[in-house]
Design an enzyme around this catalytic site. Sequence first.
Site, PDB file in Angstrom:
ATOM      1  CB  SER A 289      -0.898   0.019   1.236  1.00 22.16           C
ATOM      2  OG  SER A 289      -0.159   0.427   2.384  1.00 22.16           O
ATOM      3  CG  ASP A 290       1.483   5.769  -1.310  1.00 25.75           C
ATOM      4  OD1 ASP A 290       2.428   5.968  -0.517  1.00 25.75           O
ATOM      5  OD2 ASP A 290       1.364   6.389  -2.380  1.00 25.75           O
TER       6      ASP A 290
END
Length: 744
Positions: A289-290
């Site tokens: 994920s970011d």
Amino acid sequence: MNRRNVLAAGAMLAASAWTPLARAARPLGADHRARIQALLGQMTLAEKVGQMNQIAGGRQKSLNSKLDAAMLDRVRKGEMGSFLHVAGAEPLRDLQRVAVEESRLKIPLLFAMDVIHGYRTILPVPLALAASWDPKVAEQAARIAAEEAWAAGLHWTFTPMVDVARDPRWGRVVEGAGEDAYLGSRIAEAQVAGFQGADLGEGRRMMACAKHFVGYGAAEGGRDYDSAEVGPRTLNEVYLPPFHAAARAGAGSFMTAFNALDGVPMTANAELVRGFLRAQWHYQGLVVSDWNAIRELVNHGIAADAREAAVLALKAGVDMDMASGSYATYLAEAATADASLVPLIDESVGRILAAKARLGLFDDPYGFGDPARDKAPLRRTEARDLAKRSLVLLRNDGAVLPLKPGARLALIGALADDASSAIGSWRARGQATDAVTLKAALAGADYQPGTDVAAAVEAAKRADIVLVALGEDFNRTGEARSYAEIGLPEGQAALLEALKATGKPIVAILMGGRPLALERELTGVPAVLQTWLLGIESGPAIAEILTGKAAPGGRLPIGMPRRTGQSPQSYAHLPTGRPANPDLAVDSARYHDTEIGPLFAFGHGLTYGEIAYGPLSLSAETVAPGGRITASVQVTNRGTMAVDEVVQLYANDPVAAVSRPVAELRGFARVPLKPGQSRTVRFTLSPEQFAFWRDGKWIVEAGDIRLMAGASSVDLKSEARFRITAGAEGQVPAASLATKVEIA
């Protein structure tokens, strides 16, 4: 993109089942597969979730600051699989020792950092590297960064950013390769190759991360993090090709985008991540994920709380949670309540362990990091060469450049002496004190920062030539740096007008991380040089171009608008029933308050002297599906200086089942030419490179294709046509396919 279209897209790509080309992405050996299976069998649910947890071991400006005794105890307990914001050969070796010698299962850690355009030796920002129109430049920059980061004990970087960006209001345009899917695909491949080498398990290398999957660059209004509404054809033809190219090149990891696409946040987009990237493209790398993006699914309004967000991200196919702590806090509890989540956790942990195996960490957990190399001198010669190749000469009326020997120079503008801006926003371990500014490189010039306009005007009056540094400092582009107006920052326009009033020839030196909208400001300025943010050797590189020690050869990877209100725009736009007409009395697709098109177009750039193009010739008049056709064009340097010309090949399908862009880049070559030299560039293409997306598949349609060769998307010198003899189905995104280029 609706669910039906996504699934249709997947169904088509399932048939292609392409195989990744790079060794970095090849299947693991039997010994590593057995080791991973054995570990999965031994791990508790808590230990599995720990592998899926990436935490910050410090802050960007204070690396390793959180690595205290309590954190080391968490490592012993197996509560994380990866750290970011850590660095240094010796501290990371000590941290790895705790993981592999004092934890129960002795699983090595992954150490990561945003090494975007250099680690210690800060190089041109990514948009500048793309402006070289030379994949070898992007590859070399990535290799330098990887070698220095490897010496500091790092395994993983969060680059390349392969988002196509057509709106310069978006601050992260600086981090990508610009507006074009074909150019972006070639730069993506080069960066993956530079960071990872031929094999992640050998040499001084680090794992790349293709980001942000997908549509992040299409954010509404150019506002960072905002939603994107992208139709299935645009998604497949424009935004997905660079990701396909990066995956095919063997990128070891992907990162999901912050944004929602057609109302579904990418961090929870099971159809595109698990169903498309995984099942249809057969991508086996790690998906992360970011920063905090999993917890932010609550803000998106699709999860009631962080527990539900964690489950949605897992189901979507996100293997590792960057910084939000949602997996670590809630996933084991959720899987205990719902046993169907356990196989998904096992898949993710398996991919994380496979990434560590491909990096060689199970074979030698201390194989990264070299204290001596970590203290090696900066690589200035290479940095200067890369910087010189990234500059773009936009205008040179009256041959103001190169500067005449002995000319009295006034150098004006604070950016000319701004070392901090020279190294950009993502500086890893770089220091502003490492940078040589333009002021330092042009020590003989009469320098004025421009804060006192009267003093700047007096300096201009004393000079033969006025060099004025204009644009944005490092803090005006990058993440969360979107602007509604992208003209000159306050005060610079007035300074420039005062300098123009002196009547002295002006060279505008544009600095920053995006193209600015400067039609009015640059009116009457005879020479304009786009220099971006070029890293530690920015000053000497610019000085060599100004003085003629080197010739400019870069080209714009994204068009430069006349006014902000033209954004977003692209050279590769669709035709309309009423195409833009210069006559305002004719109703057409244009603005009434500005001229048609950008101020400087995609692919534009000048060099010193004159380049002549010959006719475009084809090896055949027809080509069948599965065949090849070669287009050739001769270029001649009629000047007295050695230069580089970027020869560009564009295509247009004039009559098709769906409206096609007026032009699409399908090949390019940066060609060195000695004075008087002629060289021939040959582009070899396949019909699949002209396929379009329709009804969930790639269509190669029988009919004519128009090829155009020239110096930019609007400076097309010659053209030729051939015919595709029969229809067929393509197998992969057309723009992701590389054209074979030969220079004779």
